[in-house]
Design a protein around this motif. Structure first.
Motif, PDB file in Angstrom:
ATOM      1  N   ARG A   1       0.445   2.720  12.472  1.00  0.00           N
ATOM      2  CA  ARG A   1       1.635   2.265  11.739  1.00  0.00           C
ATOM      3  C   ARG A   1       2.581   1.475  12.634  1.00  0.00           C
TER       4      ARG A   1
ATOM      5  N   LYS B   1       6.079   3.941  -2.378  1.00  0.00           N
ATOM      6  CA  LYS B   1       7.255   4.822  -2.220  1.00  0.00           C
ATOM      7  C   LYS B   1       8.345   4.143  -1.382  1.00  0.00           C
TER       8      LYS B   1
ATOM      9  N   ARG C   1       0.824  -1.222   0.000  1.00  0.00           N
ATOM     10  CA  ARG C   1       0.000   0.000   0.000  1.00  0.00           C
ATOM     11  C   ARG C   1       0.852   1.263   0.000  1.00  0.00           C
ATOM     12  N   HIS C   2       2.178   1.112   0.008  1.00  0.00           N
ATOM     13  CA  HIS C   2       3.078   2.265   0.109  1.00  0.00           C
ATOM     14  C   HIS C   2       4.245   2.050  -0.847  1.00  0.00           C
TER      15      HIS C   2
ATOM     16  N   CYS D   1       4.583  -0.760   7.713  1.00  0.00           N
ATOM     17  CA  CYS D   1       3.258  -0.125   7.584  1.00  0.00           C
ATOM     18  C   CYS D   1       2.098  -1.058   7.916  1.00  0.00           C
TER      19      CYS D   1
END
Ligand code: 2AM
Ligand code: CA
Length: 264
Positions: A244, A167, A164-165, A211
């Motif tokens: 998180r 980056k 989902r991240h 995460c």
């Protein structure tokens, strides 16, 4: 907090996980899931919501005012008597694609991020993992223990890239590549609660993921710790929070090694 309190909470968690598991399994068999997207690669179905409602109603029958933090409904209740942490389906993508690795995850704690009770139920495999602080960890009633593996070159490690991240993908894959080169093999199941329970049962040796939500891992870390394993934030400067958690978890014997592998 007495031992009796812990046992009472454990019994309610087991009962709620069993009932929600039966409900979710039946829904999986029916198929035709209405699937909604919460964010990138984050899906929820009607069954997730109904499973959470069912779990909360069972908890409320026994502990009407306890705080509850659920993935789908957020926070409610007062913290005085601790709080419950619920993931009504951990591994929703597996659930709606009829892959077997999904679970119901329920924990209870008095102090933040120190769960006293953890229950993880996979209805597809009929595997019920549970633990309570000081009471040991169990799979379908039999005590479980982490693997005794010390040599990381023989280790089986779960790595779950940050789906989902994106980056964070490059640094994650760099760490994963180093782990891959130094171990026997990698796995990924798609349910954090099960991945932690599998380390607790000695099936795999370590796990690295960024995460996570606390509801993904609360029950699993209780089970892992009671089975002799270890866990820690992947970055010592970023402690766990409800929204998180960056996690390194192992059988304990390779914790320093895996922690060191993800520090770059
Ligand atoms: P969920 O099904 O409750 O959302 C961390 O990996 C968590 O993300 C898992 O416990 C699972 O929780 C979800 N998950 C894992 N792999 C996934 C994927 N490939 N796509 C979407 N969600 C995933
Ligand atoms: Ca979920």
């Amino acid at each position: 907090m007495t031992e009796k309190d812990i046992v009472e909470h454990l019994q309610v968690a087991i009962s709620a996980a069993n009932r929600a598991g039966a409900f979710v399994l039946e829904a999986e068999k029916q198929g035709n899931h209405a699937i909604y997207q919460k964010q990138a690669n984050d899906f929820v179905t009607e069954t997730d919501k109904l499973s959470e409602d069912l779990i909360i109603s069972i908890i409320r029958e026994h502990f009407p005012s306890d705080a509850i933090f659920g993935e789908e409904t957020g926070s409610s209740g007062t913290l005085e008597n601790g709080r419950w942490i619920i993931d009504p389906i951990d591994g929703t993508t597996n659930f709606f694609r009829s892959l077997p690795d999904y679970s119901i995850s329920i924990a209870w704690e008095m102090d933040p991020f120190k769960p006293l009770v953890g229950v993880v139920f996979n209805p597809r495999q009929n595997e019920l993992f549970w633990a309570s602080k000081g009471g040991g960890a169990f799979l379908n009633g039999k005590p479980i223990q982490v693997s005794q593996l010390k040599d990381s070159s023989h280790a089986l490690i779960v790595c779950v890239p940050p789906h989902r991240h994106h980056k964070l993908a490059v640094p994650y894959f760099e760490n994963m590549y180093r782990i891959f080169l130094e171990t026997s093999d990698l796995r990924s199941y798609g349910s954090c609660a099960l991945e932690l329970s599998y380390i607790a049962a000695g099936r795999i040796d370590g796990y690295y993921e960024l995460c996570l939500g606390y509801y993904d891992m609360a029950a699993g870390i209780c089970i892992l710790e009671e089975a002799g394993g270890s866990f820690a934030p992947a970055d010592p400067l970023v402690p766990f929070s409800d929204s998180r958690c960056d996690l390194v978890a192992t059988n304990g014997l390779i914790q320093d090694w895996l922690f060191h592998m993800v520090q770059e």
